[in-house]
Write an enzyme that holds these catalytic residues in place. Structure first.
Site, PDB file in Angstrom:
ATOM      1  N   GLY A  11       0.823  -1.210   0.000  1.00  0.00           N
ATOM      2  CA  GLY A  11       0.000   0.000   0.000  1.00  0.00           C
ATOM      3  C   GLY A  11       0.852   1.252   0.000  1.00  0.00           C
ATOM      4  O   GLY A  11       1.762   1.396   0.831  1.00  0.00           O
ATOM      5  N   GLY A  14      -0.911   7.109   2.716  1.00  0.00           N
ATOM      6  CA  GLY A  14      -0.174   7.821   3.763  1.00  0.00           C
ATOM      7  C   GLY A  14       0.460   6.890   4.783  1.00  0.00           C
ATOM      8  O   GLY A  14       1.606   7.100   5.192  1.00  0.00           O
ATOM      9  N   GLY A  16       1.358   3.626   4.479  1.00  0.00           N
ATOM     10  CA  GLY A  16       2.437   2.841   3.889  1.00  0.00           C
ATOM     11  C   GLY A  16       3.671   3.686   3.636  1.00  0.00           C
ATOM     12  O   GLY A  16       4.807   3.285   3.952  1.00  0.00           O
ATOM     13  N   PHE A 117     -13.565  21.529  13.444  1.00  0.00           N
ATOM     14  CA  PHE A 117     -14.045  20.266  12.889  1.00  0.00           C
ATOM     15  C   PHE A 117     -14.950  19.594  13.915  1.00  0.00           C
ATOM     16  O   PHE A 117     -14.832  19.860  15.115  1.00  0.00           O
ATOM     17  CB  PHE A 117     -12.860  19.354  12.538  1.00  0.00           C
ATOM     18  N   ASP A 218      -8.855  -5.062   0.528  1.00  0.00           N
ATOM     19  CA  ASP A 218      -8.079  -6.263   0.183  1.00  0.00           C
ATOM     20  C   ASP A 218      -7.274  -6.817   1.361  1.00  0.00           C
ATOM     21  O   ASP A 218      -7.355  -8.003   1.677  1.00  0.00           O
ATOM     22  CB  ASP A 218      -7.106  -5.981  -0.971  1.00  0.00           C
ATOM     23  N   GLN A 237     -18.362   4.094   9.635  1.00  0.00           N
ATOM     24  CA  GLN A 237     -18.878   5.467   9.714  1.00  0.00           C
ATOM     25  C   GLN A 237     -19.560   5.944   8.431  1.00  0.00           C
ATOM     26  O   GLN A 237     -19.004   5.795   7.342  1.00  0.00           O
ATOM     27  CB  GLN A 237     -17.719   6.419  10.007  1.00  0.00           C
ATOM     28  N   HIS A 239     -20.603   9.367   6.758  1.00  0.00           N
ATOM     29  CA  HIS A 239     -20.364  10.809   6.828  1.00  0.00           C
ATOM     30  C   HIS A 239     -21.672  11.511   6.458  1.00  0.00           C
ATOM     31  O   HIS A 239     -22.313  11.126   5.486  1.00  0.00           O
ATOM     32  CB  HIS A 239     -19.246  11.161   5.839  1.00  0.00           C
ATOM     33  N   LEU A 249     -17.802  13.067  -1.415  1.00  0.00           N
ATOM     34  CA  LEU A 249     -17.765  13.764  -0.131  1.00  0.00           C
ATOM     35  C   LEU A 249     -17.831  15.274  -0.269  1.00  0.00           C
ATOM     36  O   LEU A 249     -17.146  15.863  -1.099  1.00  0.00           O
ATOM     37  CB  LEU A 249     -16.473  13.395   0.610  1.00  0.00           C
ATOM     38  N   GLU A 252     -16.270  18.002   5.788  1.00  0.00           N
ATOM     39  CA  GLU A 252     -16.732  18.641   7.014  1.00  0.00           C
ATOM     40  C   GLU A 252     -16.130  20.048   7.151  1.00  0.00           C
ATOM     41  O   GLU A 252     -16.625  20.874   7.915  1.00  0.00           O
ATOM     42  CB  GLU A 252     -16.271  17.770   8.192  1.00  0.00           C
ATOM     43  N   ARG A 283     -19.952  12.874  13.601  1.00  0.00           N
ATOM     44  CA  ARG A 283     -20.614  12.423  12.366  1.00  0.00           C
ATOM     45  C   ARG A 283     -21.714  11.396  12.610  1.00  0.00           C
ATOM     46  O   ARG A 283     -22.748  11.434  11.946  1.00  0.00           O
ATOM     47  CB  ARG A 283     -19.566  11.814  11.441  1.00  0.00           C
ATOM     48  N   HIS A 349     -18.209   6.021   4.604  1.00  0.00           N
ATOM     49  CA  HIS A 349     -16.996   6.829   4.567  1.00  0.00           C
ATOM     50  C   HIS A 349     -15.761   6.178   5.175  1.00  0.00           C
ATOM     51  O   HIS A 349     -14.681   6.215   4.602  1.00  0.00           O
ATOM     52  CB  HIS A 349     -17.285   8.141   5.295  1.00  0.00           C
ATOM     53  N   ARG A 391     -15.127   7.693  14.430  1.00  0.00           N
ATOM     54  CA  ARG A 391     -13.924   8.512  14.285  1.00  0.00           C
ATOM     55  C   ARG A 391     -14.279   9.989  14.168  1.00  0.00           C
ATOM     56  O   ARG A 391     -15.232  10.344  13.494  1.00  0.00           O
ATOM     57  CB  ARG A 391     -13.151   8.088  13.027  1.00  0.00           C
ATOM     58  N   SER A 396      -8.116  10.550  11.071  1.00  0.00           N
ATOM     59  CA  SER A 396      -7.539   9.454  10.287  1.00  0.00           C
ATOM     60  C   SER A 396      -6.172   9.846   9.755  1.00  0.00           C
ATOM     61  O   SER A 396      -5.233   9.047   9.760  1.00  0.00           O
ATOM     62  CB  SER A 396      -8.442   9.058   9.125  1.00  0.00           C
TER      63      SER A 396
END
Ligand SMILES: Cc1cc2nc3c(=O)[nH]c(=O)nc-3n(C[C@H](O)[C@H](O)[C@H](O)COP(=O)(O)OP(=O)(O)OC[C@H]3O[C@@H](n4cnc5c(N)ncnc54)[C@H](O)[C@@H]3O)c2cc1C
Length: 576
Positions: A11, A14, A16, A117, A218, A237, A239, A249, A252, A283, A349, A391, A396
């Site tokens: 992967g 971010g 990986g 947020f 996967d 979740q 959103h 999306l 937010e 959310r 989401h 979350r 994330s």
């Protein structure tokens, strides 16, 4: 073809890339990133709103307040030792990203700019705080580009458009992966001392989703097939603001900048449900409130959506702080948010659950958190668990960089102290049989039809509001679809870029994942965070303040539980 590395990271998102970068900085360690997408196309690049860290660049803020919000936002299912590490490390990690070259938006004083947020508060719930660090509404894109450039600079080797199909285990140790080179259809065996799964989420199990086409879970399904349990899969979740009917999306960040949700009467309905945080409540709550408004007949024109109002923000704020949002709304909905109301509905989401790991990204295989040597996971595919049952926005991106980095550092230690475990005989037997079977069937139902039915069923029966009845229906449907899948056929026989083949493999993962989400949701007879049961509307800490583990041990699904780690904050009622 055979390859040998010290570490293979599966992967190039971010999580990986952050792990690969840590490894690349240690002399002598050879790291490969194997990714089914070209790394900069990973879903991290779609993240818009920002990354949360208590920098306090506008008003006073503390990482303890961030931790409290994360735990409360997660409806107390969050492991508090993990949340503490995440919120504490968030601050230095954001500065590290800045030093790596990430072009954050700035305050007039030149500091990293921050915005509000959902669920982020000052002084343990008193009112909103500006905690989300952002680069306009392209924060994830900038993180991905920055990390990819750094990985190239540090000579990480990339195998892009290689789809991993299996993990290789020998005598209880993970020692590699098998991947399909999508370009020519050849199978490659990657032999390594340590493997990390960073394959992202699985929003594609639902019809309306914000997730990219490649978000098919996967790594999560591959781990599950190897007997590794999956944690809290029922915690998915929705959103609140997806573009109506499309699911794309609307960040937010729009509400962070002052956007409001309105019902058919033109009323700001969150005043009724969350008097303190209003449209910046978490959310899970807002998605449920939208369903409630719709149920009580106040959806727009009696239909299944509400409006997002950005008009009062004015053209200047919209164009400077939310440029991509405004573009997406104009292009996909044909609406100008400067002058018109935007139709929105909840969209699938984010996966709070996933592959269980400890605080250093080591995958654990039972209720006692026993690690599986050589196997790591981080990012959306993993469950540390920092997000618990729900979350918070911006958490994330913090999770992927903080725990991606910790996993990278731990793998560096691991490979320094362990020998390469030999491959078992025929390491690619399972992957090769899977591909041969799919290519070998000439007649049967199309994979696309089965996928469409799965996504519709999951949307209808396993989304924001669930019950014994809807879940049992979905369980039977998924069984039926699995059976039909085992007889499905693909038409394309080419070996190069056979996307019909790769999509068929991905559907297999989505079916397995859906099965575990439903099993977890059926077993959890309470409502908590993103999991709302109409037939059990209250949270039940006595019976369910614990993590669900779903096992595939060959003889069908088994459900087990493990305790939640509570260190600083005792569970209390969740009001906003
Ligand atoms: C539209 C959108 C906006 C968001 N905005 C925010 C935000 O503002 N703030 C925030 O905190 N979070 C946000 N999120 C959530 C966040 O972006 C993701 O949870 C996070 O980026 C996931 O990162 P990752 O590294 O785990 O996975 P991803 O970035 O999804 O990367 C997964 C990688 O795995 C590879 N891969 C997958 N399967 C295989 C396989 N079989 N073989 C080989 N490689 C494979 C892919 O090629 C890809 O490189 C948003 C999510 C979406 C969908």
């Amino acid at each position: 073809m055979y390859h040998k590395y010290d570490v293979v990271v599966v992967g190039g998102g971010g999580a990986g890339l952050m792990a690969a970068l840590q490894l690349a900085r240690v002399p002598g360690i050879r790291t490969a990133v194997v990714s089914k997408l070209y790394p900069s196309r990973s879903h991290t690049g779609a993240a818009q709103g920002g990354i949360g860290a208590a920098l306090g660049n506008h008003e006073e803020d503390h990482w303890e307040w961030h931790m409290f919000d994360t735990v409360k936002g997660g409806d107390y299912l969050t492991d508090q030792d993990a949340a503490e590490i995440m919120c504490h490390n968030a601050v230095e990690t954001v500065y590290e990203l800045e030093h790596l070259g990430l072009p954050f938006s700035r305050t007039p004083q030149g500091k990293i700019d921050q915005r509000r947020f959902g669920g982020h508060t000052r002084n343990f719930g008193e009112g909103p705080v500006r905690r989300s660090c952002f680069a306009a509404d392209r924060t994830g894109h900038m993180i991905l580009q920055t990390l990819y450039q750094q990985c190239i600079k540090h000579e990480v080797e990339f195998f892009s458009e290689f789809q991993v199909l299996d993990l290789i285990l020998n005598d209880g140790v993970c020692c590699g992966v098998v991947a399909l080179n999508v370009r020519d259809g050849e199978l490659h065996t990657f032999h390594a001392k340590a493997v990390m799964l960073a394959t992202g989420g699985y929003g594609r199990a639902w019809k309306i989703t914000s997730n990219a086409l490649a978000s098919t879970g996967d790594g999560v399904a591959i781990a599950y097939r190897q007997g590794i349990p999956l944690e809290d899969m029922e915690m998915y979740q929705f959103h609140p603001t997806g573009e109506y009917k499309l699911g794309i999306l609307i960040s937010e960040a729009c509400r962070g900048e002052g956007g409001m949700l309105l019902n058919d009467k033109g009323k700001r309905f969150m005043e009724r449900y969350a008097p303190t945080l209003l449209d910046l409540a978490p959310r899970d709550m807002i998605s449920r409130c939208i369903y409630q408004e719709i149920k009580e007949g106040r959806g727009i024109n009696g239909q299944d959506y509400v409006h997002l109002d950005l008009r009062h923000l004015g053209r200047e704020v919209i164009e400077s702080k939310l440029p991509d949002q405004a573009d997406f709304i104009r292009v996909y909905l044909g609406i100008d948010p400067v002058t018109e109301l935007v139709p929105t509905q909840p969209t699938a989401h984010y996966a709070m659950g996933g592959i269980p790991t400890d605080l250093d990204g080591r995958v654990t295989v039972d209720e006692r958190n026993t690690p599986l040597p050589g196997l790591y996971a981080a990012g959306e595919c993993a469950c540390v668990s920092v997000h618990g049952a729900n979350r918070l926005g911006t958490n994330s991106l913090v999770d992927i960089v903080v725990f991606g980095r910790r996993a990278g550092k731990d793998m560096a230690e691991f490979v320094a102290h362990n020998e390469l475990v030999p491959l078992p005989p025929k390491p690619d037997a399972y992957a090769s049989a899977q591909v041969k079977e799919l290519l070998g069937r000439t007649e049967g139902e199309s994979v696309a039809d089965i996928r469409t039915e799965l996504q519709a069923e999951m949307m209808d029966k396993v989304s924001v509001i669930r019950s014994e009845e809807t879940l049992c229906h979905a369980q039977a449907k998924v069984q039926e679809l699995k059976e039909r899948y085992s007889r499905a056929a693909i038409q394309d026989r080419q070996s190069w870029f056979n996307t019909e083949l790769t999509e068929a493999l991905e559907l297999g993962y989505l079916l397995d994942i859906s099965e575990t989400v439903i099993a977890g949701a059926l077993a959890r007879k309470e409502s908590r965070g993103g999991h709302y049961r109409e037939d059990y509307p209250d949270r039940d800490d006595k019976r369910f303040l614990r993590h669900t583990l779903i096992y595939n041990r060959g003889e069908g699904i088994q459900v087990a539980y493990k305790p939640v780690k509570i260190t600083r904050f005792e569970p209390m009622e969740r009001k906003y």
